[in-house]
Motif scaffolding. Structure first.
Motif, PDB file in Angstrom:
ATOM      1  N   ALA A  69       0.831  -1.208   0.000  1.00  0.00           N
ATOM      2  CA  ALA A  69       0.000   0.000   0.000  1.00  0.00           C
ATOM      3  C   ALA A  69       0.866   1.258   0.000  1.00  0.00           C
ATOM      4  N   LEU A  70       1.933   1.257   0.810  1.00  0.00           N
ATOM      5  CA  LEU A  70       2.785   2.444   0.883  1.00  0.00           C
ATOM      6  C   LEU A  70       3.498   2.703  -0.448  1.00  0.00           C
ATOM      7  N   LYS A  71       3.806   1.626  -1.156  1.00  0.00           N
ATOM      8  CA  LYS A  71       4.446   1.794  -2.464  1.00  0.00           C
ATOM      9  C   LYS A  71       3.538   2.576  -3.406  1.00  0.00           C
ATOM     10  N   LEU A  72       2.228   2.358  -3.263  1.00  0.00           N
ATOM     11  CA  LEU A  72       1.285   3.062  -4.123  1.00  0.00           C
ATOM     12  C   LEU A  72       1.063   4.496  -3.661  1.00  0.00           C
ATOM     13  N   ALA A  73       1.179   4.706  -2.349  1.00  0.00           N
ATOM     14  CA  ALA A  73       0.761   6.001  -1.794  1.00  0.00           C
ATOM     15  C   ALA A  73       1.921   6.971  -1.576  1.00  0.00           C
ATOM     16  N   VAL A  74       3.103   6.448  -1.278  1.00  0.00           N
ATOM     17  CA  VAL A  74       4.229   7.325  -0.929  1.00  0.00           C
ATOM     18  C   VAL A  74       5.252   7.280  -2.062  1.00  0.00           C
ATOM     19  N   PRO A  75       5.507   8.432  -2.699  1.00  0.00           N
ATOM     20  CA  PRO A  75       6.438   8.449  -3.821  1.00  0.00           C
ATOM     21  C   PRO A  75       7.807   7.902  -3.423  1.00  0.00           C
ATOM     22  N   GLN A  76       8.389   7.114  -4.274  1.00  0.00           N
ATOM     23  CA  GLN A  76       9.742   6.548  -4.102  1.00  0.00           C
ATOM     24  C   GLN A  76       9.854   5.473  -3.018  1.00  0.00           C
ATOM     25  N   PHE A  77       8.773   5.208  -2.313  1.00  0.00           N
ATOM     26  CA  PHE A  77       8.827   4.209  -1.251  1.00  0.00           C
ATOM     27  C   PHE A  77       9.040   2.835  -1.874  1.00  0.00           C
ATOM     28  N   LYS A  78       9.987   2.061  -1.310  1.00  0.00           N
ATOM     29  CA  LYS A  78      10.326   0.807  -1.968  1.00  0.00           C
ATOM     30  C   LYS A  78      10.145  -0.413  -1.078  1.00  0.00           C
ATOM     31  N   GLU A  79      10.636  -0.331   0.141  1.00  0.00           N
ATOM     32  CA  GLU A  79      10.616  -1.517   0.981  1.00  0.00           C
ATOM     33  C   GLU A  79      10.389  -1.154   2.440  1.00  0.00           C
ATOM     34  N   LEU A  80       9.706  -2.022   3.152  1.00  0.00           N
ATOM     35  CA  LEU A  80       9.456  -1.794   4.575  1.00  0.00           C
ATOM     36  C   LEU A  80       9.893  -3.044   5.323  1.00  0.00           C
ATOM     37  N   THR A  81      10.598  -2.822   6.432  1.00  0.00           N
ATOM     38  CA  THR A  81      11.020  -3.994   7.181  1.00  0.00           C
ATOM     39  C   THR A  81      11.006  -3.710   8.679  1.00  0.00           C
ATOM     40  N   PHE A  82      10.968  -4.767   9.456  1.00  0.00           N
ATOM     41  CA  PHE A  82      10.965  -4.655  10.909  1.00  0.00           C
ATOM     42  C   PHE A  82      12.296  -5.191  11.432  1.00  0.00           C
ATOM     43  N   ASP A  83      12.826  -4.500  12.424  1.00  0.00           N
ATOM     44  CA  ASP A  83      14.185  -4.818  12.850  1.00  0.00           C
ATOM     45  C   ASP A  83      14.355  -4.480  14.336  1.00  0.00           C
ATOM     46  N   ARG A  84      15.403  -5.000  14.955  1.00  0.00           N
ATOM     47  CA  ARG A  84      15.734  -4.572  16.317  1.00  0.00           C
ATOM     48  C   ARG A  84      17.157  -4.043  16.339  1.00  0.00           C
ATOM     49  N   PRO A 142      12.696  -2.275  19.117  1.00  0.00           N
ATOM     50  CA  PRO A 142      12.127  -2.530  17.791  1.00  0.00           C
ATOM     51  C   PRO A 142      12.119  -1.271  16.913  1.00  0.00           C
ATOM     52  N   HIS A 143      12.299  -1.459  15.624  1.00  0.00           N
ATOM     53  CA  HIS A 143      12.240  -0.344  14.679  1.00  0.00           C
ATOM     54  C   HIS A 143      11.612  -0.779  13.364  1.00  0.00           C
ATOM     55  N   LEU A 144      10.959   0.188  12.739  1.00  0.00           N
ATOM     56  CA  LEU A 144      10.509  -0.015  11.363  1.00  0.00           C
ATOM     57  C   LEU A 144      11.518   0.686  10.480  1.00  0.00           C
ATOM     58  N   LYS A 145      11.852   0.047   9.362  1.00  0.00           N
ATOM     59  CA  LYS A 145      12.815   0.694   8.474  1.00  0.00           C
ATOM     60  C   LYS A 145      12.302   0.679   7.049  1.00  0.00           C
ATOM     61  N   ALA A 146      12.620   1.748   6.345  1.00  0.00           N
ATOM     62  CA  ALA A 146      12.142   1.869   4.971  1.00  0.00           C
ATOM     63  C   ALA A 146      13.292   2.172   4.031  1.00  0.00           C
ATOM     64  N   LEU A 147      13.132   1.707   2.818  1.00  0.00           N
ATOM     65  CA  LEU A 147      14.116   1.981   1.778  1.00  0.00           C
ATOM     66  C   LEU A 147      13.403   2.777   0.680  1.00  0.00           C
ATOM     67  N   TYR A 148      14.036   3.857   0.272  1.00  0.00           N
ATOM     68  CA  TYR A 148      13.462   4.695  -0.795  1.00  0.00           C
ATOM     69  C   TYR A 148      14.292   4.548  -2.052  1.00  0.00           C
ATOM     70  N   SER A 149      13.619   4.536  -3.201  1.00  0.00           N
ATOM     71  CA  SER A 149      14.358   4.216  -4.421  1.00  0.00           C
ATOM     72  C   SER A 149      15.221   5.372  -4.918  1.00  0.00           C
ATOM     73  N   HIS A 150      14.975   6.614  -4.426  1.00  0.00           N
ATOM     74  CA  HIS A 150      15.793   7.710  -4.933  1.00  0.00           C
ATOM     75  C   HIS A 150      17.146   7.816  -4.219  1.00  0.00           C
ATOM     76  N   HIS A 151      17.299   7.067  -3.137  1.00  0.00           N
ATOM     77  CA  HIS A 151      18.578   7.121  -2.426  1.00  0.00           C
ATOM     78  C   HIS A 151      19.653   6.358  -3.186  1.00  0.00           C
ATOM     79  N   ARG A 152      20.875   6.683  -2.875  1.00  0.00           N
ATOM     80  CA  ARG A 152      21.960   5.921  -3.478  1.00  0.00           C
ATOM     81  C   ARG A 152      21.796   4.456  -3.091  1.00  0.00           C
ATOM     82  N   PRO A 153      22.236   3.554  -3.959  1.00  0.00           N
ATOM     83  CA  PRO A 153      21.976   2.133  -3.734  1.00  0.00           C
ATOM     84  C   PRO A 153      22.343   1.668  -2.327  1.00  0.00           C
ATOM     85  N   ASN A 154      23.439   2.190  -1.790  1.00  0.00           N
ATOM     86  CA  ASN A 154      23.860   1.720  -0.472  1.00  0.00           C
ATOM     87  C   ASN A 154      23.642   2.765   0.615  1.00  0.00           C
TER      88      ASN A 154
END
Lengths: 383, 199
Positions: free
Chosen positions: A217-232, A238-250
């Motif tokens: 859903a976020l991929k459709l609604a938030v521009p450049q949003f690519k991936e969502l993950t849960f992490d500690r 706990p944290h939620l983390k997101a990857l945006y496609s406009h950022h440098r690959p690393n």
């Protein structure tokens, strides 16, 4: 199961209201008309029915005591009353009716005493208080039977239903600045300070399934949003983390404190839709969101309802033109709050409004304009 | 591009892109009143850049009459293209029999209008057909029994998706004369604009 009618007396800013509810019901009204207070009546029932950390006394105390709770317009009759009717399915016969009335003791410790507690199942009375035991031992009137496991076995189903009510009004700043703001949290965490812990407590498989849906859903609604993950992190937080496609690959992942308010609100909204199948209360889901997203909310709600085995009931407070601009919203699920000198009254839509909606107009066109304060045009001139 | 509702906008986008036209401004505020009230702005805007407008004829007798009502005596620049769907944009949707057949099921092919521009209430026609569509589609489009609303909450989303992915302007133009003429005018516009582009 769903609540098909709510009757409130002397509840906050409502002296008396009595309205039917549908599986999706929108509460409309200007600021300070009591939209949140109305939703709070259902949270109140949830708090009362909790056998642990809940109950009548706590639920009233958490709301600042009865003087804060009772309608200022209450006159001779000091009783506060919350009454709901429930059905197993939409348009089915009434299955339950629960009536809870209470007032201050009027002397001494000013405890809250039940003035009335009734449970009806299929029109048969299962409980009517005050009863003989109450007259023998009046202190029993400080507790509802709803909150007592020993006493509610005949209507446990009802207590469970109230107890499972979900309310999440995620305030992004409270989540982002959780560390700096300190640990004070309200029971049931209504404002999402512990949203991350809530995600963390969810079994991994369920959590991943939900996060995949939210990611889509976020991929459709938030521009450049690519991936969502849960992490500690190293400390186990706990944290939620997101990857945006406009950022440098690393460039790495961004954690939730860098999410936009809108992204966090949408995340919280989607999470609460996906979790549970009980009554869901949504407070102004439009906040921080782009109108284009808000417009899709009615369809998102319906889809979420359909994906569950039992269609969960959703009660929404809103004054968003975008949200109500969908002409597919069923007018029977609209309750209009009208503030007046004697407190706020509530009504369903009129015959004229019904014909406007049947002709294809939206709630935003036909009804929302009536909730604007009549003097608001002069607001800009006020300072 | 200016339109009166979400479905018209979806159709408009599909039509324009089929002529390699890519609208920058998508002007829309629910309802026809906005289009009508801004007549002066549309004329001024079209002096500077091409503007394509899609409107429903609704109850007006004919398209020239509607345009006269809206624009009155104002001179309309050549780059202001106003196309009117007879009587509603839904007739353009229904005009693509193959497409609608894929959406609702092939059973509906025999029930689709041969001349959708002659339908008095194309939207109602579409809603009636959708009642017999596969459940997921029906639930998105058709209001549930007893509902106080004309359509379901997914009407625009579902039909918008259909228009973007399955609906063919070419096929639909065969059956709807108002759409065919719209296509001719858009093609003229596209040719005129491409001639202006530096090679």
């Amino acid at each position: 199961m769903l609540i098909t009618r709510v009757h409130l007396k002397n509840w906050r800013n409502f002296r008396a209201i009595d309205v039917p509810l549908r599986d999706t019901t929108y509460f409309l009204g200007p600021n300070a008309s009591g939209k949140s207070n109305l939703l709070d009546a259902f949270r109140f029932l949830r708090d009362v029915s909790k056998s642990k950390g809940g109950g009548l006394q706590t639920a009233v105390a958490d709301r600042g005591g009865i003087t804060k709770l009772r309608c200022l317009h209450a006159r001779r009759d000091p009783e506060v009353l919350v009454e709901v009717e429930l059905s197993d399915a939409l348009d089915a016969a009434q299955s339950w009716r629960y009536v809870l009335g209470f007032k201050p003791e009027g002397k001494g410790a000013q405890r809250i005493l039940l003035s009335r507690e009734e449970v009806w199942h299929r029109k048969r009375c299962l409980l009517q208080r005050p009863n003989e035991r109450d007259s023998v031992d009046p202190i029993q009137l400080t507790q509802t039977y709803l909150e007592q496991i020993q006493a509610n076995s005949d209507f446990r189903e009802l207590a469970d239903f109230f107890g499972r009510t979900t309310y999440l009004h995620l305030v992004p700043q409270l989540l982002k600045y959780a560390d700096k703001l300190g640990g004070q949290r309200l029971e049931d965490d209504p404002f999402g300070q512990g949203f991350l812990e809530q995600i963390a407590r969810t079994p991994e498989k369920t959590r991943n399934a939900r996060l995949r849906k939210i990611e889509a859903a976020l991929k459709l609604a938030v521009p450049q949003f690519k991936e969502l993950t849960f992490d500690r992190d190293e400390l186990g937080h706990p944290h939620l983390k997101a990857l945006y496609s406009h950022h440098r690959p690393n460039a790495g992942w961004q954690s939730e404190e860098h999410f936009s308010d809108g992204t966090l609100r949408l995340l919280g909204f989607l999470w609460s839709l996906l979790s549970g199948d009980s009554l869901l209360l949504l407070e102004e889901p439009e906040i921080s969101l782009n109108d284009a997203i808000v417009k899709e909310i009615p369809l998102i709600l319906r889809r979420a309802q359909q994906s569950k085995k039992s269609r969960r009931q959703i009660l929404i407070s809103t004054h968003s033109e975008a949200l109500l601009s969908n002409p597919g919203i069923d007018g029977r699920g609209v309750v209009v709050l009208v503030p007046g000198p004697e407190g706020t009254s509530a009504r369903t839509i009129s015959a004229e409004e019904t014909s406007a909606l049947t002709a294809g107009l939206s709630v935003a066109e036909a009804i929302l304009p009536k909730t604007r304060p009549t003097t608001v045009e002069q607001l800009g001139l006020a300072l | 591009m200016a339109t009166e509702d979400a479905l018209s906008e979806a159709i408009g986008k599909r039509l324009l892109t089929s002529h390699q036209l890519h609208p920058d401004l998508l002007l829309r505020r629910n309802g026809v009143g906005y289009l009508r009230s801004r007549a002066q702005s549309w004329c001024e805007l079209a002096q500077v850049q091409p503007l394509v407008m899609f409107a429903d004829l609704d109850r007006t007798t004919c398209a020239p009459r509607l345009i006269e009502e809206w624009f009155g005596a104002r001179t309309r620049p050549g780059n202001l293209v106003v196309r009117v769907a007879v009587r509603e944009i839904e007739s353009w949707v229904l005009a693509d029999h193959d497409g609608v057949g894929q959406l609702f099921g092939r059973w509906c092919l025999s029930r689709l209008p041969l001349d959708p521009d002659r339908l008095q209430d194309p939207k109602e026609h579409l809603l009636q057909l959708a009642k017999r569509a596969p459940r997921a589609i029906r639930d998105d489009i058709v209001a549930s029994l007893g509902s106080v609303s004309r359509q379901a909450v997914g009407y625009n989303a579902r039909l918008g998706q259909f228009v973007a992915n399955l609906w063919s302007p070419e096929r639909a133009s065969v059956r709807s004369d108002s759409l065919r003429r719209a296509n001719v005018r858009l093609k003229e516009l596209a040719v005129r604009l491409s001639a202006l582009e530096p090679s």
